[in-house]
Design a protein around this motif. Structure first.
Motif: not given
Length: 117
Positions: A66-82, A90-94
């Motif tokens: 997303i960063k590479a193709e749109t320049g957007r910085t996304s917020k990410i939570e929970g990656k450490d536990t997986g 912003g527009d899409v929540v994953v």
């Protein structure tokens, strides 16, 4: 069955997200149109990975793409536990889950009307 993004605001980003998740072998990918239903975003994407490691890796790659193709910085939570990773673009929540965690929370049932995704 291919995931095709609906037209409209946020649809190009949604298409990028769906393609990224498919390429990384995400399972049971579902997207929900939130336009007119919620202020959290235009779309929600829910999918599963087979393990905590795959969930974390898919999520990290998605944020990087997303960063590479749109320049957007996304917020990410929970990656450490997986177990459950939340990515807010912003527009899409994953939401990327391990299958057991996804089954427990059943987010798509809460957001889908009549099975339309």
């Amino acid at each position: 069955m291919p995931n095709t993004a609906p037209a409209g605001k946020g649809s190009e980003l949604l298409e990028l997200i769906l393609n990224s998740l498919e390429n990384d072998k995400a399972e049971d990918i579902v997207h929900v149109d939130l336009r007119g239903r919620s202020s959290i975003g235009d779309f929600m994407v829910i999918c599963s990975g087979r393990s905590s490691r795959q969930v974390a890796a898919m999520s990290e790659k998605l944020v990087e793409r997303i960063k590479a193709e749109t320049g957007r910085t996304s917020k990410i939570e929970g990656k450490d536990t997986g177990d459950w990773v939340l990515i807010d673009t912003g527009d899409v929540v994953v939401h990327v889950f391990r299958p057991e965690v996804r089954e427990f929370y059943q987010l798509e049932k809460m957001w889908m009307q009549g099975g339309n995704a």
